[in-house]
Design a protein around this motif. Structure first.
Motif, PDB file in Angstrom:
ATOM      1  N   ALA A   1       5.036  -2.089 -15.642  1.00 20.90           N
ATOM      2  CA  ALA A   1       6.143  -2.762 -14.944  1.00 20.90           C
ATOM      3  C   ALA A   1       5.976  -2.662 -13.437  1.00 20.90           C
ATOM      4  N   MET A   2       5.544  -1.498 -12.947  1.00 22.32           N
ATOM      5  CA  MET A   2       5.334  -1.328 -11.514  1.00 22.32           C
ATOM      6  C   MET A   2       4.179  -2.199 -11.015  1.00 22.32           C
ATOM      7  N   SER A   3       3.132  -2.338 -11.825  1.00 27.60           N
ATOM      8  CA  SER A   3       1.993  -3.186 -11.451  1.00 27.60           C
ATOM      9  C   SER A   3       2.411  -4.649 -11.355  1.00 27.60           C
ATOM     10  N   ILE A   4       3.264  -5.073 -12.278  1.00 29.25           N
ATOM     11  CA  ILE A   4       3.758  -6.458 -12.262  1.00 29.25           C
ATOM     12  C   ILE A   4       4.575  -6.728 -11.003  1.00 29.25           C
ATOM     13  N   LEU A   5       5.420  -5.761 -10.633  1.00 30.55           N
ATOM     14  CA  LEU A   5       6.212  -5.912  -9.410  1.00 30.55           C
ATOM     15  C   LEU A   5       5.302  -6.090  -8.195  1.00 30.55           C
ATOM     16  N   LYS A   6       4.248  -5.276  -8.112  1.00 32.69           N
ATOM     17  CA  LYS A   6       3.318  -5.377  -6.991  1.00 32.69           C
ATOM     18  C   LYS A   6       2.618  -6.729  -6.979  1.00 32.69           C
ATOM     19  N   GLU A   7       2.195  -7.173  -8.156  1.00 33.53           N
ATOM     20  CA  GLU A   7       1.503  -8.467  -8.260  1.00 33.53           C
ATOM     21  C   GLU A   7       2.395  -9.615  -7.810  1.00 33.53           C
ATOM     22  N   LYS A   8       3.686  -9.475  -8.009  1.00 35.99           N
ATOM     23  CA  LYS A   8       4.635 -10.517  -7.616  1.00 35.99           C
ATOM     24  C   LYS A   8       5.105 -10.369  -6.173  1.00 35.99           C
ATOM     25  N   GLY A   9       4.515  -9.403  -5.453  1.00 33.80           N
ATOM     26  CA  GLY A   9       4.812  -9.258  -4.034  1.00 33.80           C
ATOM     27  C   GLY A   9       5.982  -8.363  -3.697  1.00 33.80           C
ATOM     28  N   TYR A  10       6.417  -7.542  -4.662  1.00 38.69           N
ATOM     29  CA  TYR A  10       7.501  -6.606  -4.398  1.00 38.69           C
ATOM     30  C   TYR A  10       6.893  -5.246  -4.032  1.00 38.69           C
ATOM     31  N   HIS A  11       7.272  -4.743  -2.865  1.00 39.23           N
ATOM     32  CA  HIS A  11       6.746  -3.461  -2.393  1.00 39.23           C
ATOM     33  C   HIS A  11       7.912  -2.625  -1.865  1.00 39.23           C
ATOM     34  N   PHE A  12       7.881  -1.312  -2.145  1.00 40.99           N
ATOM     35  CA  PHE A  12       8.971  -0.433  -1.721  1.00 40.99           C
ATOM     36  C   PHE A  12       8.409   0.809  -1.036  1.00 40.99           C
ATOM     37  N   LEU A  13       8.932   1.068   0.147  1.00 45.03           N
ATOM     38  CA  LEU A  13       8.561   2.253   0.922  1.00 45.03           C
ATOM     39  C   LEU A  13       9.724   3.238   0.882  1.00 45.03           C
ATOM     40  N   ARG A  14       9.453   4.450   0.414  1.00 46.32           N
ATOM     41  CA  ARG A  14      10.484   5.485   0.380  1.00 46.32           C
ATOM     42  C   ARG A  14      10.403   6.299   1.660  1.00 46.32           C
ATOM     43  N   ILE A  15      11.518   6.391   2.379  1.00 45.71           N
ATOM     44  CA  ILE A  15      11.598   7.211   3.599  1.00 45.71           C
ATOM     45  C   ILE A  15      12.696   8.238   3.377  1.00 45.71           C
ATOM     46  N   GLU A  16      12.303   9.518   3.320  1.00 45.83           N
ATOM     47  CA  GLU A  16      13.220  10.555   2.877  1.00 45.83           C
ATOM     48  C   GLU A  16      13.130  11.799   3.763  1.00 45.83           C
ATOM     49  N   PHE A  17      14.277  12.238   4.250  1.00 44.46           N
ATOM     50  CA  PHE A  17      14.374  13.441   5.073  1.00 44.46           C
ATOM     51  C   PHE A  17      14.997  14.559   4.252  1.00 44.46           C
ATOM     52  N   LYS A  18      14.396  15.732   4.318  1.00 44.37           N
ATOM     53  CA  LYS A  18      14.954  16.898   3.627  1.00 44.37           C
ATOM     54  C   LYS A  18      15.473  17.886   4.660  1.00 44.37           C
ATOM     55  N   LEU A  19      16.778  18.179   4.586  1.00 44.99           N
ATOM     56  CA  LEU A  19      17.392  19.188   5.434  1.00 44.99           C
ATOM     57  C   LEU A  19      17.452  20.476   4.631  1.00 44.99           C
ATOM     58  N   PHE A  20      16.921  21.552   5.194  1.00 45.01           N
ATOM     59  CA  PHE A  20      16.709  22.778   4.434  1.00 45.01           C
ATOM     60  C   PHE A  20      17.954  23.629   4.227  1.00 45.01           C
TER      61      PHE A  20
END
Length: 337
Positions: free
Chosen positions: A169-188
């Motif tokens: 399913a993830m490969s199909i999303l990429k092939e169809k031009g869907y891309h997601f960047l996760r940007i995550e901050f962890k406060l300790f």
């Protein structure tokens, strides 16, 4: 916005009837709390001190609520619903859970981007002068004492941890031009919140009330990312210094050039040297901002993708878009360290 979290309940009045018993440690009893969704492998970890009765809940609230592999982020509304469900599962009033101390917290978003995340991650070369640790082209970590930043290809992460069907399913999303960047901050810890102008957030209830502050923190921190694009030299517009900096950046790359350029700074005092190195660093950033290639995906491209994402978010919950956009473009002074 909220992902992994650690919640501490000092006066626990509930029980673990809905949890699965794991075992005993030297001082604590351990349980897991399964999700109500499809992916039964998604659990929260719960431990209770046998001496004090104190309960600590940890792991991903987002995955527990939405299921493992979901691209959805918790909104203010869904986070509140997740807390209600958690209180029910622990057989305590929501008011008791709201008094729980938040001792760790991850604040992140999945951003739809124009190009594959693996083409963006290597370009992210600096953040807040923290130690940079890349992992292939899929992930980059920035490690500090008060916080940690992780940026990665979300589809690759879901595929790697999922079954064959999920990977497909993830490969199909990429092939169809869907891309997601996760940007995550962890406060300790609480000190981390305090250092980022969020002293007013220390409990679950505070997170519910001040959820919009997490967007403000996140957008300001994202504005501090340094994304490298080749410098387009322009003799007519550039000063001599800008031109030489541009040549150096293109030849050596960002990290090596900054190190070499700052090594040229001289001063008779420690404070003077620090100021000179800071000025040199800002000169490099200025050249990158003004003359970084507009033909390639750069910081402005990411800002635009995030702005579109926030615009969609504003239809789901009340957020101050003008303020967040000012944060993104570095036009606000909130949340400085």
């Amino acid at each position: 916005m909220i992902d992994n979290v650690k919640i501490t309940l000092s006066n626990f009045s509930g029980n673990f009837d809905n949890c699965r018993y794991i075992g005993e440690g030297k001082y604590d009893s351990f349980y897991s709390l399964p999700t109500h969704g499809i992916s039964k492998s998604t659990k929260l970890f719960v431990k209770q001190s046998r001496t004090t009765g104190k309960v600590v809940i940890s792991r991903s609230i987002r995955k527990w609520y939405f299921n493992k592999g979901s691209l959805l982020d918790l909104t203010a509304k869904s986070f509140t619903k997740a807390m209600r469900l958690l209180a029910e599962d622990l057989n305590i009033p929501l008011s008791e859970l709201c008094r729980g101390k938040v001792t760790q917290c991850e604040i992140g978003q999945n951003i739809p981007v124009k190009i594959p995340a693996t083409e963006i991650v290597p370009k992210i070369v600096d953040y807040s002068h923290l130690e940079r640790k890349p992992v292939k082209d899929e992930t980059v970590y920035f490690n500090g004492k008060a916080k940690k930043l992780i940026i990665y290809d979300k589809l690759a992460e879901i595929g790697a941890k999922g079954n064959k069907s999920k990977r497909g399913a993830m490969s199909i999303l990429k092939e169809k031009g869907y891309h997601f960047l996760r940007i995550e901050f962890k406060l300790f810890n609480q000190k981390s919140f305090n250092q980022h102008e969020m002293k007013h957030i220390s409990t679950v209830g505070d997170l519910i009330i001040h959820f919009s502050n997490l967007y403000e923190f996140w957008t300001y921190q994202v504005s501090r990312l340094v994304i490298f694009s080749p410098i387009e030299k322009n003799m007519q517009k550039m000063t001599k210094t800008e031109y030489l900096i541009g040549l150096g950046l293109n030849h050596e790359g960002f990290e090596r050039f900054v190190e070499d350029y700052q090594s040229l700074c001289k001063s008779k005092t420690k404070d003077g040297l620090k100021a000179a190195r800071s000025k040199a660093y800002k000169e490099v950033l200025n050249v990158l901002e003004k003359y970084g290639s507009r033909k390639e995906y750069g910081k402005n491209s990411l800002r635009i993708d995030i702005a579109k994402h926030l615009l969609r978010k504003s239809k789901q919950e009340e957020i101050d878009l003008p303020f967040l956009f000012r944060n993104l473009w570095g036009a606000d002074v909130q949340y400085r360290e």
